[in-house]
Enzyme design. Sequence first.
Site, PDB file in Angstrom:
ATOM      1  N   LYS A  82       0.850  -1.196   0.000  1.00 35.19           N
ATOM      2  CA  LYS A  82       0.000   0.000   0.000  1.00 35.19           C
ATOM      3  C   LYS A  82       0.885   1.245   0.000  1.00 35.19           C
ATOM      4  CE  LYS A  82      -3.912   1.963   2.626  1.00 35.19           C
ATOM      5  NZ  LYS A  82      -4.840   1.763   3.769  1.00 35.19           N
ATOM      6  N   SER A  97      -9.767   1.813   2.803  1.00 31.67           N
ATOM      7  CA  SER A  97      -8.894   2.567   1.935  1.00 31.67           C
ATOM      8  C   SER A  97      -7.847   1.706   1.219  1.00 31.67           C
ATOM      9  CB  SER A  97      -8.159   3.642   2.750  1.00 31.67           C
ATOM     10  OG  SER A  97      -7.316   3.046   3.720  1.00 31.67           O
ATOM     11  N   SER A 130      -9.923  -0.524   7.054  1.00 30.42           N
ATOM     12  CA  SER A 130      -9.374  -0.401   5.696  1.00 30.42           C
ATOM     13  C   SER A 130      -8.671  -1.619   5.130  1.00 30.42           C
ATOM     14  CB  SER A 130      -8.407   0.780   5.634  1.00 30.42           C
ATOM     15  OG  SER A 130      -9.137   1.959   5.469  1.00 30.42           O
TER      16      SER A 130
HETATM   17  N1  GLN Z   1     -13.203   4.325   6.418  1.00 33.50           N
HETATM   18  C1  GLN Z   1     -12.542   4.665   7.625  1.00 33.50           C
HETATM   19  C2  GLN Z   1     -12.036   6.076   7.558  1.00 33.50           C
HETATM   20  O1  GLN Z   1     -12.184   6.684   6.538  1.00 33.50           O
HETATM   21  C3  GLN Z   1     -11.413   3.714   7.909  1.00 33.50           C
HETATM   22  C4  GLN Z   1     -10.214   4.003   7.107  1.00 33.50           C
HETATM   23  C5  GLN Z   1      -9.023   3.157   7.475  1.00 33.50           C
HETATM   24  O2  GLN Z   1      -9.141   2.137   8.134  1.00 33.50           O
HETATM   25  N2  GLN Z   1      -7.867   3.662   7.109  1.00 33.50           N
HETATM   26  O3  GLN Z   1     -11.515   6.604   8.501  1.00 33.50           O
END
Ligand code: GLN
Length: 449
Positions: free
Chosen positions: A49, A124, A148
């Site tokens: 990532k 994400s 995410s």
């Molecule tokens: N969707 C959640 C956020 O936007 C989790 C994102 C993540 O785990 N990085 O904060």
Amino acid sequence: MITLKEALTKSQDELNRLKTQMEKKAKEGGLNAYIGFESSGEGVPILIKDNIQVKGWSLTCGSKILQGYIAPYEATAITHLKSHGMAPFGRANMDEFAMGSTTESSYYGKTLNPHNKEHVPGGSSGGSAAAVAGGIAIAALGSDTGGSIRQPAAYCGCVGMKPTYGRVSRYGLGAYSSSLDQIGPITQNVEDAAILYDAIAGHDPKDSTSADMETVSVAQNLNPDRKLTIAVIDNYISEADSQTQRVFAQTVEKLRNAGHTIIHKNRLNTQYDIATYYIIATAEATTNLARYDGIRYGNRASCNNVSELFYNTRSEGFGDEVKRRILLGNFVLSSGFYDAYYLKAQKVRHLIRDEFNAIFKEADLILSPVAPSSAPKIGSISDPLEMYKSDMYTLSINLAGLPALSLPVGKDSANGLPIGLQLIAKAFDEQTLFDGALSLERAVNYQKQ
Ligand code: GLN
């Protein structure tokens, strides 16, 4: 695609051929899961990532503001990969600074779901999950602050695991919310997730929040025959759509048939999960993102003086969702509101952890949905609050610091897309998490479905 376990037995020549094939297929496939094809070192290629530092590689966190930044050092997770026969290969697309649930907010374009390109892959870590599920990566690393890793794995039909907070070093991970972030594996199956988790887990003196505990290989001790007590949280389920509820009920039956004991529990305060998370996460994000000022990293906007430098760089460099969270975070930390929001959220966070601990007095694992539905269509979520709501099943796990693993268990009969569920374990009990997950993977037999 060969599994990670198989790939670890291959020669470097074979792995090099595989890398060439993966790059070609990724470029032709049009998923936009990869945003770079950097490669360093010998070993099984693992997709990374774009918020995990690999020395000498570009790192953007999906943001324009970091364009041109080259990582001057290596994340501990990457150092560990290299000492376990693996090597970083390729940059996975992601929501900007890991803020999002769809991988639509990347400055480098949207990633598409390999099962249906009109749908999002989740986020994400959408690039990591789409590539593994789409047959263009053997395995990948993602990061999970509020879901995410688990949610994109569920939307794409692969396995995603979030370790206990403190298990995997955050050294070299682009910080979003430091008290919630964890790096973890996204793989084709549970055993591969255990192998990749084993490689990256362990104490790191460079991360002061890293747990100073011995780690024992989970992959070598996998035991799917253990009979476990698994709790389902009844008042959680009704908020998911009918397809998710149907698959959930079928999975509970399969677990029972596999010899596990199912117990029923309630969590009283689930309605506060989302608010608590979005107060704490945005407060920490505001602080972490203050460093992007045009001086130390990446992009610098044109300017006539120093305040214009900050203003223009941040205005041009950050996308809308990131700006929204910086505003929210500053608001909840501002004097006059700090006690009412930030401090209150920290107290609720403790209550959430206590609730989970109480359930774990009677249960080895908890089974829960990952998301309230299968992957939505691209562009269908325009209201940020609606997007935040789709995290309702994952956020509390990060707030409580627990390990959890999402795996595919069925399909949405309306659109054919995968539905994943997650198992959650006590802090630092990754062994039970993987044992239960392997048992569930066998009971469900998703590939045959
Ligand atoms: N969707 C959640 C956020 O936007 C989790 C994102 C993540 O785990 N990085 O904060």
